[in-house]
Every structure is written in C-alpha cells, then in structure tokens.
Design a protein around this motif. Sequence first.
Motif, PDB file in Angstrom:
ATOM      1  N   LEU A   1       0.824  -1.215   0.000  1.00 13.14           N
ATOM      2  CA  LEU A   1       0.000   0.000   0.000  1.00 13.14           C
ATOM      3  C   LEU A   1       0.857   1.262   0.000  1.00 13.14           C
ATOM      4  CD1 LEU A   1      -2.853  -1.043   2.455  1.00 13.14           C
ATOM      5  CD2 LEU A   1      -2.927  -0.959  -0.040  1.00 13.14           C
ATOM      6  N   GLN A   2       1.951   1.273   0.790  1.00 13.28           N
ATOM      7  CA  GLN A   2       2.815   2.461   0.782  1.00 13.28           C
ATOM      8  C   GLN A   2       3.478   2.619  -0.589  1.00 13.28           C
ATOM      9  OE1 GLN A   2       5.209   3.255   4.247  1.00 13.28           O
ATOM     10  NE2 GLN A   2       6.745   4.357   3.054  1.00 13.28           N
ATOM     11  N   SER A   3       3.859   1.516  -1.211  1.00 14.58           N
ATOM     12  CA  SER A   3       4.439   1.576  -2.559  1.00 14.58           C
ATOM     13  C   SER A   3       3.415   2.110  -3.548  1.00 14.58           C
ATOM     14  CB  SER A   3       4.900   0.185  -2.989  1.00 14.58           C
ATOM     15  OG  SER A   3       5.837  -0.343  -2.079  1.00 14.58           O
ATOM     16  N   TYR A   4       2.171   1.664  -3.369  1.00 16.84           N
ATOM     17  CA  TYR A   4       1.087   2.122  -4.253  1.00 16.84           C
ATOM     18  C   TYR A   4       0.854   3.630  -4.094  1.00 16.84           C
ATOM     19  CZ  TYR A   4      -3.429   2.146  -6.651  1.00 16.84           C
ATOM     20  OH  TYR A   4      -4.460   2.410  -7.522  1.00 16.84           O
ATOM     21  N   ASP A   5       1.041   4.153  -2.870  1.00 18.36           N
ATOM     22  CA  ASP A   5       0.938   5.606  -2.656  1.00 18.36           C
ATOM     23  C   ASP A   5       1.900   6.353  -3.574  1.00 18.36           C
ATOM     24  OD1 ASP A   5      -0.985   5.421  -0.679  1.00 18.36           O
ATOM     25  OD2 ASP A   5       0.438   5.605   0.986  1.00 18.36           O
ATOM     26  N   PHE A   6       3.140   5.883  -3.649  1.00 18.92           N
ATOM     27  CA  PHE A   6       4.146   6.548  -4.489  1.00 18.92           C
ATOM     28  C   PHE A   6       3.711   6.502  -5.953  1.00 18.92           C
ATOM     29  CE2 PHE A   6       9.109   6.969  -4.901  1.00 18.92           C
ATOM     30  CZ  PHE A   6       8.947   8.198  -5.511  1.00 18.92           C
ATOM     31  N   LEU A   7       3.217   5.333  -6.374  1.00 18.98           N
ATOM     32  CA  LEU A   7       2.740   5.192  -7.755  1.00 18.98           C
ATOM     33  C   LEU A   7       1.595   6.169  -8.030  1.00 18.98           C
ATOM     34  CD1 LEU A   7       2.714   3.577 -10.457  1.00 18.98           C
ATOM     35  CD2 LEU A   7       1.123   1.975  -9.356  1.00 18.98           C
ATOM     36  N   GLU A   8       0.659   6.251  -7.111  1.00 20.71           N
ATOM     37  CA  GLU A   8      -0.507   7.132  -7.269  1.00 20.71           C
ATOM     38  C   GLU A   8      -0.078   8.606  -7.294  1.00 20.71           C
ATOM     39  OE1 GLU A   8      -4.507   7.495  -8.030  1.00 20.71           O
ATOM     40  OE2 GLU A   8      -3.439   5.595  -7.724  1.00 20.71           O
ATOM     41  N   LEU A   9       0.828   8.991  -6.407  1.00 17.93           N
ATOM     42  CA  LEU A   9       1.296  10.380  -6.366  1.00 17.93           C
ATOM     43  C   LEU A   9       2.122  10.731  -7.601  1.00 17.93           C
ATOM     44  CD1 LEU A   9       2.282  10.649  -2.585  1.00 17.93           C
ATOM     45  CD2 LEU A   9       0.255  11.612  -3.694  1.00 17.93           C
ATOM     46  N   ASN A  10       2.809   9.742  -8.136  1.00 19.58           N
ATOM     47  CA  ASN A  10       3.553   9.973  -9.371  1.00 19.58           C
ATOM     48  C   ASN A  10       2.596  10.242 -10.536  1.00 19.58           C
ATOM     49  OD1 ASN A  10       4.810   8.435 -12.021  1.00 19.58           O
ATOM     50  ND2 ASN A  10       6.342   9.637 -10.912  1.00 19.58           N
ATOM     51  N   LYS A  11       1.494   9.483 -10.560  1.00 26.39           N
ATOM     52  CA  LYS A  11       0.501   9.675 -11.644  1.00 26.39           C
ATOM     53  C   LYS A  11      -0.256  10.996 -11.477  1.00 26.39           C
ATOM     54  CE  LYS A  11      -0.606   4.770 -12.408  1.00 26.39           C
ATOM     55  NZ  LYS A  11      -1.648   3.735 -12.184  1.00 26.39           N
ATOM     56  N   ARG A  12      -0.639  11.315 -10.230  1.00 26.50           N
ATOM     57  CA  ARG A  12      -1.485  12.491  -9.995  1.00 26.50           C
ATOM     58  C   ARG A  12      -0.709  13.809 -10.014  1.00 26.50           C
ATOM     59  NH1 ARG A  12      -6.357  11.363  -5.801  1.00 26.50           N
ATOM     60  NH2 ARG A  12      -6.882   9.241  -6.430  1.00 26.50           N
ATOM     61  N   TYR A  13       0.487  13.800  -9.443  1.00 26.65           N
ATOM     62  CA  TYR A  13       1.214  15.068  -9.233  1.00 26.65           C
ATOM     63  C   TYR A  13       2.613  15.093  -9.850  1.00 26.65           C
ATOM     64  CZ  TYR A  13      -2.399  15.435  -5.602  1.00 26.65           C
ATOM     65  OH  TYR A  13      -3.587  15.460  -4.916  1.00 26.65           O
ATOM     66  N   GLY A  14       3.004  14.003 -10.510  1.00 26.61           N
ATOM     67  CA  GLY A  14       4.358  13.947 -11.055  1.00 26.61           C
ATOM     68  C   GLY A  14       5.408  13.829  -9.962  1.00 26.61           C
ATOM     69  N   CYS A  15       5.056  13.210  -8.832  1.00 19.96           N
ATOM     70  CA  CYS A  15       5.972  13.079  -7.694  1.00 19.96           C
ATOM     71  C   CYS A  15       7.139  12.167  -8.069  1.00 19.96           C
ATOM     72  CB  CYS A  15       5.209  12.498  -6.503  1.00 19.96           C
ATOM     73  SG  CYS A  15       6.211  12.300  -5.037  1.00 19.96           S
ATOM     74  N   LYS A  16       8.363  12.660  -7.834  1.00 16.55           N
ATOM     75  CA  LYS A  16       9.563  11.917  -8.239  1.00 16.55           C
ATOM     76  C   LYS A  16      10.424  11.447  -7.077  1.00 16.55           C
ATOM     77  CE  LYS A  16      10.267  14.213 -12.714  1.00 16.55           C
ATOM     78  NZ  LYS A  16      11.227  14.993 -13.513  1.00 16.55           N
ATOM     79  N   LEU A  17      10.085  11.878  -5.864  1.00 18.04           N
ATOM     80  CA  LEU A  17      10.966  11.582  -4.740  1.00 18.04           C
ATOM     81  C   LEU A  17      10.151  11.315  -3.484  1.00 18.04           C
ATOM     82  CD1 LEU A  17      13.857  11.648  -3.406  1.00 18.04           C
ATOM     83  CD2 LEU A  17      13.538  14.120  -3.153  1.00 18.04           C
ATOM     84  N   GLU A  18      10.419  10.170  -2.840  1.00 19.43           N
ATOM     85  CA  GLU A  18       9.807   9.877  -1.538  1.00 19.43           C
ATOM     86  C   GLU A  18      10.883   9.996  -0.472  1.00 19.43           C
ATOM     87  OE1 GLU A  18       7.522   6.448   1.121  1.00 19.43           O
ATOM     88  OE2 GLU A  18       7.979   6.017  -0.985  1.00 19.43           O
ATOM     89  N   MET A  19      10.528  10.668   0.621  1.00 19.89           N
ATOM     90  CA  MET A  19      11.461  10.857   1.731  1.00 19.89           C
ATOM     91  C   MET A  19      10.802  10.379   3.019  1.00 19.89           C
ATOM     92  SD  MET A  19      12.406  14.774   0.654  1.00 19.89           S
ATOM     93  CE  MET A  19      14.049  14.980   1.275  1.00 19.89           C
TER      94      MET A  19
END
Length: 408
Positions: A171-189
């Motif tokens: 689920l946490q990995s899926y969050d990164f995928l979703e944020l990448n699709k929605r906002y172009g998020c490139k970095l998780e900290m």
Amino acid sequence: MSNIYDILVERGFIEQATHEDEIRELLDKESVTFYVGFDPTGDSLHVGHFVQVMVMMHMQKAGHKPIALVGGGTAKIGDPSGRSDIRKMLTEEQLDKNVRGLTNQLSKYLNLDRENGYAVNNKDWLDDLKYIEFIRDIGKHFSVNRMLTAECFKSRLEKGLSFLEFNYMLLQSYDFLELNKRYGCKLEMGGNDQWSNIIAGVDLVRREEQKQVYGLTFKLLTTSEGKKMGKTESGAVWVDPDKTSPFELYQYLRNIDDADVENTLAMLTFLPMEEVRRLGNLEGSEINKAKEILAFEFTKIVHGEEEAMNAQKAAKALFSGGNDMTNIPSTEMEKAKFEDGIGLLALMTELGLTASNGEARRLVKQGGVSVNDEKITDFKKEITLEDFVDNKLLIKKGKKKYHQVIVK
C-alpha cells in the motif's frame, strides 16, 4: 553551497539515498515534487516528527514542492516498521480527527495551497481499491522472499506478522505510484525505518510506469547515546500547545545534554552552519547560551516569535527570581550548611520534594531532576555555595514541581 541536497547532508539529515548523484543533480536543475508520509496514530505532531517537517521546509524554501501525505488509509492497517507488536486499531472517527489535526499543523509550516505544495490523504484512493484487481496488478511485482528479508518485518516475524501488516509495504508503494501519476511526484522521503518501503515504491513505479523515481531517508533525532529525542518521563513532547505548552517545549530544548546541542541546532533550526558549529563548540557554562538560542529558535518555528519570547521571559524570570517565583515554594537555609556541601538526594528529601533518598536517586537516574535549569545525571552530586546564584538555588522535580532554596 546552494544545492539543497548538500545543505541537507551538511546539516546531518540524510542517511540513505537510492541514487545519490542523480538526486543531487535533479534537485539542482528542476523544481521537484516530493512526498513525506505521516502516520495519524495521534492528532498532533511531536518533536520527533519535526525532522521530516524541517526537511520539507528546507526543500520548499529551495523551490521544491512538498506533498504532505497523512495516511488515513494505511493507518487502518498500521505500519509494522520498528515494532515488535501489532498496532492498536483506531476507529474511522478517530482517524479522521487525527488526519485533520496533523494536516492543520503541517499547513502552518508548509505552503500547501495546491500550487506550491499539497496536503493529501491516501484514504482518498486506498478506500476504493478493488482487492482482486490490486493483488493481480500490483501484487505481481512483489517477491514474498524479498519482503521477508526487509528490516521492517524482521522484528515482527519473531512474534508473528499478520497478513494485514504484510500488506502495508504494497500500500505504501502504491501511494508513491498514485502520487507519481497524480502530481508527477519523483521523490519519496522518510525516516530511516522506512527504507524498505521506500525502495519498494521506487521499484513499483519503475515496473508499472517505466519511470525513474527516487527515495531517501533521514536520520532520526537521537541523543548522543542513541536514544530517540522528544520523549520525557511523562510522554512525548507535542507540537500542540494544549498538550505541551510553549514554555514546556522551550524548557525541554533548554535542558538537553551538552553533547546534543550542535546536532539539534543543525536539525531543528535554520541558523547558518557556521553559527551552529560555533555554538556547539562552546564549553562550560557558555554552552547554556547555545541551549537558550536553540530553545528560542525552535519554539519560534513551532509557535511563533511572540510565544517564543514569552517562554524565554518565563524561563528567565523563573531562574532569576522574577514575579513568576512568587508561587514557588521556598525554603531559607543557613549558608554554613552548604560550606562543606550537602548531597542533592538528602537535600531533596529534607525539602519534601521526595519521600526518601531512594526516590530522589531514581528520579535523577530517570533524568527528572534539574538544578538551576541544568539536568542532573550524577546522583552523588553535592550542592555547595558555588551552586547558588544571588544566594538562590532552584531545584526542579519532573516537569512542573519547583522548589527554591535561599541561603542567608
């Protein structure tokens, strides 16, 4: 030094990075959308959370866009990272209240206006997931063998890892995928306990979207002895002023150990590093000036300049015998009693602060005793006339109990 990555390294924040050189270059050439997750197990941030908040503030000041993700969805499962037992499950109402509390606090420190930054709740996309589709489309990318070697699961395996918790990494990995699709998020900290989850998210985005994204972790705020900072004998040091007053927050920072001053100044203030190093190298009673600056600067970030000034004035009045001392119990004693010294434990018992020397010893060992605003760690300490300032000595027991000794 203008690259934000170098600044974070110099201030002691960064522990691990998936692609150090690429991250540094990326942060130098474009405005990067990045995210940090917060677990809404409570309705307030505490001092330990503030490492993440400070990193986000540094990043936003450098022109990057933060996503503050409050995990209203993932908190229904509970992150097993760093835990040996299963987390207590919260109700939907409790979680919603906690999400609102954390989001409101984060919005004080970060611009989350949806142009310069975002506040999101992963409940918005996790609640509607269809299980069969999720396991088929996302679960196929995760190796159970590899997951079982992850640090976040090791401690739980000894007592039994539930299938519920085992899903957390997906689920946490899926969050990164979703944020990448929605906002172009490139970095998780995140904190260094999140490393396994972060690299799993980087891998998932690469497999699903064929895009390169990145992850890095911060060091936790710890003392020189390796203990987590932000805890006291009565619990966490909270950002919410109703849970921990600005004065108590100020006093907490004012009373840290000498060895922790430089690291804490670097991580919890925006003071230039030359000044941080100068203050951290002060010795003897001079280091107290550095602690006062640390306490003031951090209280100012959390509660604003006015509250920081009020906290500082109250602390000084308490110590110097200003008006705030009127309600504090005082005992007059003969100077002669302190010429050869009297044991702190015996003095506390004589003043009625403790029922016995044994209780006083336990309090000192637990870090619950201060003399003239200095935490005492040696229970064999002798109080002499040299400890008095203007014939006054202030003993503090726990968080709120004070007793003044006046010699004549």
